[in-house]
Every structure is written in structure tokens, then in C-alpha cells.
Design an enzyme around this catalytic site. Structure first.
Site, PDB file in Angstrom:
ATOM      1  N   TYR A   9       0.988  -1.005   0.140  1.00 46.76           N
ATOM      2  CA  TYR A   9       0.022  -0.147   0.072  1.00 46.76           C
ATOM      3  C   TYR A   9       0.895   1.273  -0.105  1.00 46.76           C
ATOM      4  CZ  TYR A   9      -3.199   3.462   1.709  1.00 46.76           C
ATOM      5  OH  TYR A   9      -3.768   5.040   2.011  1.00 46.76           O
ATOM      6  N   GLU A  16     -13.898   4.504   6.403  1.00 44.55           N
ATOM      7  CA  GLU A  16     -12.612   4.481   7.564  1.00 44.55           C
ATOM      8  C   GLU A  16     -13.000   4.843   9.041  1.00 44.55           C
ATOM      9  OE1 GLU A  16     -10.026   3.997   8.236  1.00 44.55           O
ATOM     10  OE2 GLU A  16      -8.357   5.943   7.113  1.00 44.55           O
ATOM     11  N   ASP A  64      -5.491  11.009  -2.520  1.00 43.86           N
ATOM     12  CA  ASP A  64      -6.374  10.863  -2.232  1.00 43.86           C
ATOM     13  C   ASP A  64      -7.573  11.353  -2.482  1.00 43.86           C
ATOM     14  OD1 ASP A  64      -4.459  11.366   0.192  1.00 43.86           O
ATOM     15  OD2 ASP A  64      -3.207  12.832  -0.680  1.00 43.86           O
ATOM     16  N   CYS A  71      -5.846  12.752   8.006  1.00 42.36           N
ATOM     17  CA  CYS A  71      -5.233  11.920   7.907  1.00 42.36           C
ATOM     18  C   CYS A  71      -6.738  11.560   8.310  1.00 42.36           C
ATOM     19  CB  CYS A  71      -4.341  11.583   9.295  1.00 42.36           C
ATOM     20  SG  CYS A  71      -4.778   9.477  10.296  1.00 42.36           S
ATOM     21  N   ASN A 118      -8.780  -0.540   7.513  1.00 44.99           N
ATOM     22  CA  ASN A 118      -7.384  -0.147   7.864  1.00 44.99           C
ATOM     23  C   ASN A 118      -6.718   0.018   8.814  1.00 44.99           C
ATOM     24  OD1 ASN A 118      -5.413   1.676   8.185  1.00 44.99           O
ATOM     25  ND2 ASN A 118      -5.737   4.309   7.778  1.00 44.99           N
ATOM     26  N   ARG A 164     -13.232   5.304  -1.158  1.00 40.48           N
ATOM     27  CA  ARG A 164     -13.447   5.584   0.527  1.00 40.48           C
ATOM     28  C   ARG A 164     -14.625   6.814   1.204  1.00 40.48           C
ATOM     29  NH1 ARG A 164      -7.678   7.788   4.049  1.00 40.48           N
ATOM     30  NH2 ARG A 164      -8.800   9.478   4.665  1.00 40.48           N
ATOM     31  N   ASP A 168      -0.130  14.659   7.201  1.00 40.38           N
ATOM     32  CA  ASP A 168      -0.641  13.959   6.825  1.00 40.38           C
ATOM     33  C   ASP A 168      -1.480  14.993   6.519  1.00 40.38           C
ATOM     34  OD1 ASP A 168      -2.413  12.332   5.157  1.00 40.38           O
ATOM     35  OD2 ASP A 168      -2.367  11.162   6.723  1.00 40.38           O
ATOM     36  N   ASP A 188      -3.123   5.190  -2.974  1.00 37.93           N
ATOM     37  CA  ASP A 188      -3.657   6.266  -1.850  1.00 37.93           C
ATOM     38  C   ASP A 188      -3.727   7.772  -2.582  1.00 37.93           C
ATOM     39  OD1 ASP A 188      -4.723   8.719  -0.517  1.00 37.93           O
ATOM     40  OD2 ASP A 188      -3.500   7.746   1.273  1.00 37.93           O
ATOM     41  N   HIS A 227      -7.219   4.289  -4.059  1.00 38.68           N
ATOM     42  CA  HIS A 227      -8.397   4.794  -3.830  1.00 38.68           C
ATOM     43  C   HIS A 227      -9.054   6.465  -3.416  1.00 38.68           C
ATOM     44  CE1 HIS A 227      -7.149   6.207   0.412  1.00 38.68           C
ATOM     45  NE2 HIS A 227      -5.960   5.014   0.377  1.00 38.68           N
ATOM     46  N   GLU A 255     -11.144   9.305  -1.475  1.00 37.76           N
ATOM     47  CA  GLU A 255     -12.253   9.554  -0.597  1.00 37.76           C
ATOM     48  C   GLU A 255     -13.079  10.507  -0.683  1.00 37.76           C
ATOM     49  OE1 GLU A 255      -8.604  12.336   1.710  1.00 37.76           O
ATOM     50  OE2 GLU A 255      -8.456  10.212   1.172  1.00 37.76           O
TER      51      GLU A 255
END
Length: 308
Positions: free
Chosen positions: A48, A191, A91, A126, A213, A161, A62, A89, A116, A118
Site C-alpha cells: 500500500y 474509514e 487522496d 488523515c 485500515n 473511501r 498527513d 492512496d 482509492h 475519498e
């Protein structure tokens, strides 16, 4: 989960085969080529590429402070370093739906198996921080549609996500995830569930493969991998464990250097000089250098070197 039109040898198709098993795929979080190589050597079947870990490796928290170009450069080095699938990731997709189209094309080009997106507003945080903000579900659905239309390889896995548990509550998060599934997302990622009951509720309500996660210190309780697999989770990401281990090891080594002027006090905990070079394939590069540079040692020229 299978994709009949995908090239079976492409990264996404290989990841899809892993997701079809009734077991949990554990993907350690990596942040550069070296950490990715170490994960593969340790037996990881996928890695990942953690946005948070990549940000911290650049000296930032983050909080969405890195640009897409910076992240792409790092993820490209990760994908180049390993032969196993890379889950990236991406974002928020770095903008609106139009930005998402380009983001997906760019991530696909560098060889990731999955990414992914989100539903946080930019700049994101984060998933286990406080103070997150969400975009409307309709906006996220538009981004997912853009992502699905943008991929050239139908095997590329698009993961949706939602960070709604902490902002709008579990029921709203489940409703968002269901809508994202209807929009075409391949895998769902709710998440930061905050209890075992929430982890179970997510699994019970959402069909298809799900990602969770997993790391100590976050909001989500740690459950055995067998239990997660039974519930229907197919991927567990561990975003920061390798980086946290590296931070502590570097701190201890730097303390020895500051005290003694060298690292002899911790030498038994350091990789050897030879092991360091073996991990990055030095011997193979030397062999290639010898083959490509044979004329330097008195060969008869390019014409002779090119003969079969």
C-alpha cells in the site's frame, strides 16, 4: 470481482485474483522503493503506497500538503521497485471530477494495481484525525464516475473511501458507501470505524469486497485477520507501521552517533553493508554494467559486440 476484458498479466488483474480469495490480503504501508522491496522480500503479496507515510517521508504531516506530482514521483518509484501489486492512496483525486480523470490516468500509467479516492473536502486530513470535512455525496459520485470512465485498463481497481463515520455517523457512512457501490466502485473502504460492532455492521451491510485500515493507535480496534476475512473484508492496509519502525530505529542510531561519534553501540541492530546492497540488487546491476560495457575492456567495437 473478476474482469473478463482485463489483461491477466496487468497489475489490476493480478490484484483482482487476490481479492477473489476468501481470505484477507494484508498490504503493508510503504513510502519509497526501499520499503517496498523490503515488504516484498518479507512475503507481502501486495503493498500500500500510503499518502500519509509519503508525506511524512518528505517532512510534512498527513494534511494533503503534497502536490499530485510529488506523490506520483514517489508512487512510480514504489511500482518500479516491486513485482507485486501496488494499491495507491490518491487522496481526494487532487481536485474536482476533471482532475480525477487526469489523476486516474497518471496513476494507471505508472503501473499501480488500484487506487482509492475519498470523499473528504480538500485539503484532506488523515482518516484518524479530528476535524475532517466531507464533500456532498453527489460530488463524490461524480468523481467516481470520472475515475471509472478515465481508466484505460478495465482491470484497474477503483476503491471508494468514505470518511463519514466521524463526521455524519455510521448510518450516513453506510448510505454513502452503498451509493458509491452503485456508482461502480470495485471495493469499498469505510474509514475509521470506532468499535468492533461498527466493523461488523459495515461488513454486514455492504456487499462485495471491502478494505479496512489496520494500525495500533488509531480509532479502529484491531481484530484477528481470520475474523476480518470471515466478515468479508478482503484487504487490510497497515499504512504507518513500517515507517514508525524506521523512525524509532533511526532515533536510536542517531542517539548513539550523538553520544559516541559513531553507531557501534547499535551495530548489532543494523543491516550489514553487504545486506544493504543485496536488497537493492547491486550484483545484478554490476552484471548488467559488465555486459553493456564489455567494449571498454578491449573489445573489437560496437559491430563485434553486436554479433550474436
Amino acid at each position: 470481482m473478476s474482469e473478463p476484458h482485463a489483461d491477466a498479466h496487468r497489475p489490476g488483474a493480478r490484484l483482482r485474483r487476490l481479492l477473489e480469495r476468501e481470505q484477507l490480503l494484508v498490504a503493508p504501508g510503504v513510502y519509497d522503493g526501499l520499503s517496498a522491496r523490503l515488504a516484498e522480500r518479507a512475503g507481502a503479496e501486495a503493498v500500500y503506497a500510503s499518502g500519509g507515510a509519503i508525506a511524512r517521508s518528505a517532512g510534512y504531516p498527513d494534511l494533503g500538503l503534497l502536490g499530485v506530482g510529488e506523490v506520483l514521483d514517489r508512487v512510480a518509484s514504489i511500482a518500479e521497485a516491486v513485482s507485486i501489486p501496488v494499491i495507491a492512496d490518491a487522496d481526494t483525486g487532487y481536485g474536482n471530477a476533471l482532475n480525477v480523470r487526469r489523476t486516474v490516468r497518471d496513476f494507471e500509467r505508472i503501473g499501480v494495481a488500484a487506487l482509492h479516492l475519498e470523499d473528504q473536502d480538500s485539503p484532506k486530513r488523515c482518516g484518524h484525525y479530528e476535524g475532517k470535512r466531507l464533500v456532498p455525496a453527489g460530488e463524490m459520485i461524480g468523481k467516481l464516475r470520472a475515475a471509472l470512465e478515465a481508466r484505460r485498463d478495465p482491470g484497474l481497481v477503483i476503491i471508494a473511501r468514505t470518511d463519514a463515520v466521524a463526521v455524519e455517523g455510521l448510518e450516513a457512512a453506510l448510505a454513502r458507501a452503498e451509493a458509491y457501490r452503485e456508482a461502480g466502485a470495485d471495493v469499498l473502504f469505510v474509514e475509521a470505524p470506532e468499535s468492533e460492532a461498527q466493523v461488523e455492521a459495515i461488513a454486514g451491510r455492504l456487499p462485495g469486497p471491502k478494505l479496512i485500515n489496520v494500525f495500533r493507535g488509531g480509532k479502529t480496534p484491531l481484530l484477528p485477520r481470520e475474523r476480518l476475512a470471515e466478515l468479508g473484508y478482503r484487504v487490510a492496509i497497515l499504512p504507518s507501521d513500517l515507517q514508525r519502525a524506521a523512525i524509532r530505529a533511526m532515533q536510536e542510531t542517531l542517539e548513539a552517533i550523538a553520544r559516541d561519534g559513531n553507531a557501534s553501540a547499535v551495530d548489532d541492530r543494523l543491516a550489514s553493508f553487504a545486506e544493504r546492497d543485496e536488497i537493492v540488487g547491486l550484483a545484478g546491476y554490476r552484471a548488467l554494467d559488465e555486459r553493456y560495457g564489455s567494449d571498454r575492456a578491449g573489445g573489437t567495437g560496437a559491430g563485434e559486440a553486436g554479433k550474436p
